[in-house]
Write a protein that holds these residues in place. Structure first.
Motif, mmCIF file in Angstrom:
data_model
loop_
_atom_site.group_PDB
_atom_site.id
_atom_site.type_symbol
_atom_site.label_atom_id
_atom_site.label_comp_id
_atom_site.label_asym_id
_atom_site.label_seq_id
_atom_site.Cartn_x
_atom_site.Cartn_y
_atom_site.Cartn_z
ATOM 1 N N GLY B 109 0.824 -1.209 0.000
ATOM 2 C CA GLY B 109 0.000 0.000 0.000
ATOM 3 C C GLY B 109 0.847 1.243 0.000
ATOM 4 N N THR B 110 0.177 2.367 -0.006
ATOM 5 C CA THR B 110 0.907 3.642 -0.018
ATOM 6 C C THR B 110 1.586 3.910 1.327
ATOM 7 N N SER B 111 0.976 3.384 2.396
ATOM 8 C CA SER B 111 1.565 3.645 3.707
ATOM 9 C C SER B 111 2.603 2.586 4.104
ATOM 10 N N ASN B 130 6.254 2.959 4.708
ATOM 11 C CA ASN B 130 6.984 3.776 3.726
ATOM 12 C C ASN B 130 7.661 4.948 4.420
ATOM 13 N N ASP B 132 7.801 7.935 3.674
ATOM 14 C CA ASP B 132 6.980 9.143 3.754
ATOM 15 C C ASP B 132 5.969 9.040 4.902
#
Lengths: 143, 196
Positions: B109-111, B130, B132
């Protein structure tokens, strides 16, 4: 006759001394950091604990025993198990204000707490903790 | 008279020997075979803040059965399905135990990423946040023999003592590692009585 009496007394003292050494001692030190702070250093023969418990009011002892009841077998198991372990650090918590250290040293459980206000050092023979737990169990109603 | 004095002296000597001499031998024997569970939590933000726990597994094995409170009885914990949001934990662990090696869960996922893998007798869980997002890393390495041992008792119980015994039979191993910007957590097993 006097010689026999003295020998008996000396032997009795030797046995009593051996018993006290065998049971160990409870050491409690409290040192407050302030200029007029409290400084208390106590060294009590652990052999006196069972006798001291006889002076605790029955109701107080029964209440303490009832509250502690679920944990007493665990306390006994822990002290018996720890007695067979080598010296070790069991728990250490360090923060900016406080340092708590629980360790097994020889036959003793040692608790040290250092804070900005005071330093507390307590060492208790594992055998004594076990004995107290045993005694409290006999006071508390079975679950 | 001499005999009386000698008898007392001998008795005193025996007591002193018992008090001071024998316990180190027993301790040394225990030290040779003992397995230790270590927990270390360090706060990266407030330098110097930390928690360290060193627990001999044999001690935990003896203490756990002695606690009979709430759901914990004789070293076993009772689990109620109704309180697990409908998840049958026992069935889930049993399915995991009997299935072949493989990657069960992969989430990218993005996280962050999550992977759950069964491999060479271990259940491995990897979580990576991640950069970020959280920059968190979680690694869990659970021997499946421990899962087996957990399930070895009744249908609605987990046998914690059997699990500890199974854990004790493992070699030196890191069980849990969690790292993020604020803190690190490590749980590991070895035969040393210090966590250094």
């Amino acid at each position: 006759m006097l010689g026999k009496l003295m020998a008996g007394l000396a032997g009795g003292l030797a046995l009593a001394g051996a018993y006290v050494v065998h049971e160990g001692a409870i050491r409690i030190q409290v040192d407050q950091q302030s200029a007029k702070g409290l400084h208390r250093h106590l060294l009590v023969p652990a052999a006196l604990v069972p006798a001291a418990m006889m002076f605790v009011p029955e109701a107080t002892l029964r209440e303490a025993a009832t509250r502690a009841r679920p944990w007493l077998p665990a306390v006994r198991a822990a002290t018996e198990g720890l007695a067979r372990q080598p010296d070790c650090d069991l728990l250490e918590v360090r923060s900016a204000q406080e340092h708590v250290h629980v360790a097994k040293r020889g036959a003793l459980l040692v608790v040290e707490v250092e804070s900005l206000r005071e330093t507390v050092y307590v060492s208790v023979p594992l055998r004594t903790i076990n004995g107290v737990a045993h005694r409290l169990e006999s006071w508390s109603p079975a679950s | 008279m001499k005999l009386t004095t000698r008898s007392f002296s001998f008795a005193a000597l025996v007591l002193l020997t018992a008090a001071t001499g024998l316990s180190p031998i027993a301790s040394a024997q225990a030290a040779q075979t003992e397995r230790w569970l270590h927990v270390r939590v360090e706060n990266q933000v407030a330098k110097g803040e930390m928690v360290r726990v060193n627990l001999p597994l044999s001690l935990a094995e003896k203490v756990l059965p002695a606690i009979n409170k709430d759901r914990l009885h004789n070293g076993r914990i009772t689990i109620h399905e109704a309180e697990m949001n409908g998840v049958n934990l026992r069935a889930l662990l049993d399915a995991l135990r009997t299935t072949r090696d493989g990657e069960f869960v992969t989430v990218q996922g993005t996280s962050g990423d999550v992977r759950v893998v069964k491999q060479a007798g271990y259940l491995l869980v990897h979580v990576r946040g991640n950069k970020d997002a959280t920059n968190k890393r979680v690694e869990i390495r659970m021997p499946l023999t421990v899962v087996d041992a957990l399930l070895s008792s009744g249908s609605n119980e987990l046998d914690l003592v059997a699990a500890l015994r199974a854990l004790g039979a493992q070699g030196d191993t890191e069980l849990v590692s969690v790292k993020d910007e604020k803190s690190t957590v490590r749980i590991w097993l070895d035969s040393k009585n210090t966590s250094e």
